[in-house]
Motif scaffolding. Structure first.
Motif, PDB file in Angstrom:
ATOM      1  N   LYS A  55     -11.469  -1.763 -59.410  1.00  0.00           N
ATOM      2  CA  LYS A  55     -12.649  -0.890 -59.299  1.00  0.00           C
ATOM      3  C   LYS A  55     -12.319   0.569 -59.603  1.00  0.00           C
ATOM      4  O   LYS A  55     -13.041   1.245 -60.341  1.00  0.00           O
ATOM      5  N   THR A  57      -9.680   1.789 -61.174  1.00  0.00           N
ATOM      6  CA  THR A  57      -9.245   1.923 -62.572  1.00  0.00           C
ATOM      7  C   THR A  57     -10.485   2.045 -63.460  1.00  0.00           C
ATOM      8  O   THR A  57     -10.526   2.863 -64.387  1.00  0.00           O
ATOM      9  N   GLN A  75      -6.278  -2.378 -50.609  1.00  0.00           N
ATOM     10  CA  GLN A  75      -6.635  -1.321 -49.643  1.00  0.00           C
ATOM     11  C   GLN A  75      -6.217   0.067 -50.127  1.00  0.00           C
ATOM     12  O   GLN A  75      -5.940   0.949 -49.321  1.00  0.00           O
ATOM     13  N   THR A  76      -6.193   0.242 -51.430  1.00  0.00           N
ATOM     14  CA  THR A  76      -5.833   1.546 -51.978  1.00  0.00           C
ATOM     15  C   THR A  76      -6.967   2.539 -51.707  1.00  0.00           C
ATOM     16  O   THR A  76      -6.746   3.630 -51.192  1.00  0.00           O
ATOM     17  N   THR A  77      -8.182   2.178 -52.096  1.00  0.00           N
ATOM     18  CA  THR A  77      -9.335   3.062 -51.894  1.00  0.00           C
ATOM     19  C   THR A  77      -9.850   2.913 -50.463  1.00  0.00           C
ATOM     20  O   THR A  77     -10.069   1.794 -49.998  1.00  0.00           O
ATOM     21  N   ASP A 160      -7.783  -9.118 -70.260  1.00  0.00           N
ATOM     22  CA  ASP A 160      -6.491  -9.154 -70.979  1.00  0.00           C
ATOM     23  C   ASP A 160      -5.485 -10.084 -70.311  1.00  0.00           C
ATOM     24  O   ASP A 160      -4.514 -10.506 -70.925  1.00  0.00           O
ATOM     25  N   SER A 188     -11.967  -5.387 -70.065  1.00  0.00           N
ATOM     26  CA  SER A 188     -10.777  -4.882 -69.405  1.00  0.00           C
ATOM     27  C   SER A 188     -10.969  -3.387 -69.175  1.00  0.00           C
ATOM     28  O   SER A 188     -11.293  -2.648 -70.102  1.00  0.00           O
TER      29      SER A 188
HETATM   30  N1  GTP Z   1      -4.157  -6.164 -66.670  1.00  0.00           N
HETATM   31  C1  GTP Z   1      -5.091  -5.406 -66.124  1.00  0.00           C
HETATM   32  N2  GTP Z   1      -4.832  -4.779 -64.960  1.00  0.00           N
HETATM   33  C2  GTP Z   1      -5.817  -4.013 -64.427  1.00  0.00           C
HETATM   34  C3  GTP Z   1      -7.083  -3.850 -65.056  1.00  0.00           C
HETATM   35  N3  GTP Z   1      -7.839  -3.041 -64.269  1.00  0.00           N
HETATM   36  C4  GTP Z   1      -7.059  -2.716 -63.205  1.00  0.00           C
HETATM   37  N4  GTP Z   1      -5.841  -3.298 -63.292  1.00  0.00           N
HETATM   38  C5  GTP Z   1      -4.713  -3.188 -62.332  1.00  0.00           C
HETATM   39  O1  GTP Z   1      -5.097  -3.800 -61.102  1.00  0.00           O
HETATM   40  C6  GTP Z   1      -4.469  -3.135 -59.984  1.00  0.00           C
HETATM   41  C7  GTP Z   1      -5.515  -2.706 -58.986  1.00  0.00           C
HETATM   42  O2  GTP Z   1      -6.311  -1.684 -59.548  1.00  0.00           O
HETATM   43  P1  GTP Z   1      -7.217  -0.718 -58.672  1.00  0.00           P
HETATM   44  O3  GTP Z   1      -8.082  -0.003 -59.622  1.00  0.00           O
HETATM   45  O4  GTP Z   1      -6.402   0.067 -57.715  1.00  0.00           O
HETATM   46  O5  GTP Z   1      -8.064  -1.819 -57.868  1.00  0.00           O
HETATM   47  P2  GTP Z   1      -9.202  -1.594 -56.763  1.00  0.00           P
HETATM   48  O6  GTP Z   1     -10.190  -2.708 -56.944  1.00  0.00           O
HETATM   49  O7  GTP Z   1      -9.730  -0.231 -56.829  1.00  0.00           O
HETATM   50  O8  GTP Z   1      -8.366  -1.832 -55.424  1.00  0.00           O
HETATM   51  P3  GTP Z   1      -8.763  -1.395 -53.894  1.00  0.00           P
HETATM   52  O9  GTP Z   1      -9.113   0.046 -53.914  1.00  0.00           O
HETATM   53  O10 GTP Z   1      -7.511  -1.653 -53.117  1.00  0.00           O
HETATM   54  O11 GTP Z   1      -9.873  -2.293 -53.486  1.00  0.00           O
HETATM   55  C8  GTP Z   1      -3.688  -1.956 -60.587  1.00  0.00           C
HETATM   56  O12 GTP Z   1      -2.352  -2.338 -60.697  1.00  0.00           O
HETATM   57  C9  GTP Z   1      -4.351  -1.755 -61.948  1.00  0.00           C
HETATM   58  O13 GTP Z   1      -3.484  -1.185 -62.898  1.00  0.00           O
HETATM   59  C10 GTP Z   1      -7.316  -4.530 -66.300  1.00  0.00           C
HETATM   60  O14 GTP Z   1      -8.377  -4.472 -66.924  1.00  0.00           O
HETATM   61  N5  GTP Z   1      -6.282  -5.289 -66.788  1.00  0.00           N
END
Ligand code: GTP
Ligand code: MG
Length: 335
Positions: A55, A57, A75-77, A160, A188
């Protein structure tokens, strides 16, 4: 430059323009009465999903600048984070949310879920993010939170990572049965072309409305907040798996000082709070190496982000059981 209202035809050309105070007051008192600037569109788009699906990213890619921290750990965000992108006549207000927690009912996790619930109530569009080709109980739990009436796109992210593309079509058909999604977007978040395509899709769902923010604003979050988040990101990245859940960061000092040498100079003192002495030792590392690295990486990133010289002081403190103590969780800045 600000847009001036068109001059009234009957106004003599020589008369100075008088602001119409009554009209201004009436407009200020009537909520939503701001006249739409012709052609402007503006709306709120919530980015929601289980932990770690990408999310933040996605938010950063959509805004075009890193404003929400990311890591491979869940649990980053931990907060609702607004990212703004103004493109042509349209202002997109994206809202990143914590991953919805279904595992442990700690005070911190309850607060994270409260933040998610608060963010999906009154929006124009929901981006429901899942990993392409996968749908687990945790995804189903998030989907069950959505109220009918708000258009929802299924963002099948990390495409990807899917090596057998042929499997996506039957999976999408299965997803179609689960919820009346407005559209399906296999993509992606790391692919620029996909991000460009997503703007076009989102734009259709935004109402004609005046912008909420100036065209160059990127986030509603303060530099102080971004500083604490950046420390937390480096902490997540340079420590083992156990630590993230039980640590948080507090900013003790954030002061801009005058400098003859630097355009901007900011002095920051931050405390990393953990639950155990063993965690403290883990963060400090051998001869303080790890803490030093966390500090250096944070400072370098903040200097770029804020275009300033940054002095950063980092401390580590133990507060056992903080994540399970509602009052503490609140005092550390969570909802
Ligand atoms: N291969 C790949 N990895 C991705 C993609 N989008 C995000 N990631 C990876 O997935 C992991 C989690 O990404 P975040 O953006 O921190 O995920 P989040 O959903 O915000 O996580 P929380 O805040 O913990 O809920 C990271 O290591 C990113 O680099 C994608 O499109 N492709
Ligand atoms: Mg995130």
């Amino acid at each position: 430059m600000n847009a001036e209202p068109a001059a009234n035809d009957s106004t003599p050309a020589t008369a100075p323009a008088q602001p119409d105070l009554d009209a201004m007051l009436a407009a200020a008192q009537a909520p939503g009465a701001t006249p739409a600037v012709e052609g402007q569109r503006c709306g709120v788009i919530a980015i929601v999903g289980k932990p770690n699906v990408g999310k933040s990213t996605l938010l950063n890619a959509l805004v075009g600048q890193k404003i929400s921290i990311t890591s491979r750990k869940a649990q980053t965000t931990r907060h609702r984070i607004t990212g703004i992108r103004t493109q042509g006549a349209t202002q997109f207000i994206f809202v990143d949310t914590p991953g919805f927690q279904t595992r442990h009912a700690t005070a911190l996790n309850k607060s994270l879920n409260k933040t998610v619930m608060g963010a999906i109530g009154d929006v124009d569009l929901i981006l429901f993010v899942v990993e392409a080709g996968s749908f687990t109980l945790a995804d189903a739990k998030v989907l069950s939170l959505f109220k009918p009436g708000i258009p929802t796109l299924l963002i099948a992210n990390k495409l990807d990572n899917v090596h057998r593309r042929a499997e996506i079509a039957p999976w999408l058909r299965d997803m179609q049965e689960r919820h009346p999604f407005a559209e399906f977007v296999p993509m992606s978040a790391k692919n620029k072309g996909d991000i460009g395509r997503l703007y076009g899709i989102c734009e259709k769902y935004l109402p004609e409305a005046p912008w909420w923010y100036a065209a160059d604003e990127l986030t509603d979050r303060s530099e102080k907040f971004l500083a604490s988040e950046t420390v937390r990101e480096k902490l997540f990245r340079f420590t083992g798996d156990e630590l993230p859940y039980t640590s948080t960061v507090i900013i003790d000092k954030f002061e801009e000082e005058k400098s003859k040498v630097h355009k901007r100079m900011i002095r920051i003192a931050a405390t990393i709070v953990v639950e155990r002495d063993s965690h403290k030792a883990m963060i400090i590392g051998d001869k303080g190496e790890r803490l030093k690295r966390i500090g250096t990486e944070t400072r370098q990133e903040l200097e770029k982000l804020m275009d300033a010289k940054v002095f950063l002081e980092l401390w580590v403190k133990v507060r056992s059981g903080w994540a399970d103590d509602e009052a503490r969780v609140r005092s550390f800045g969570y909802e």
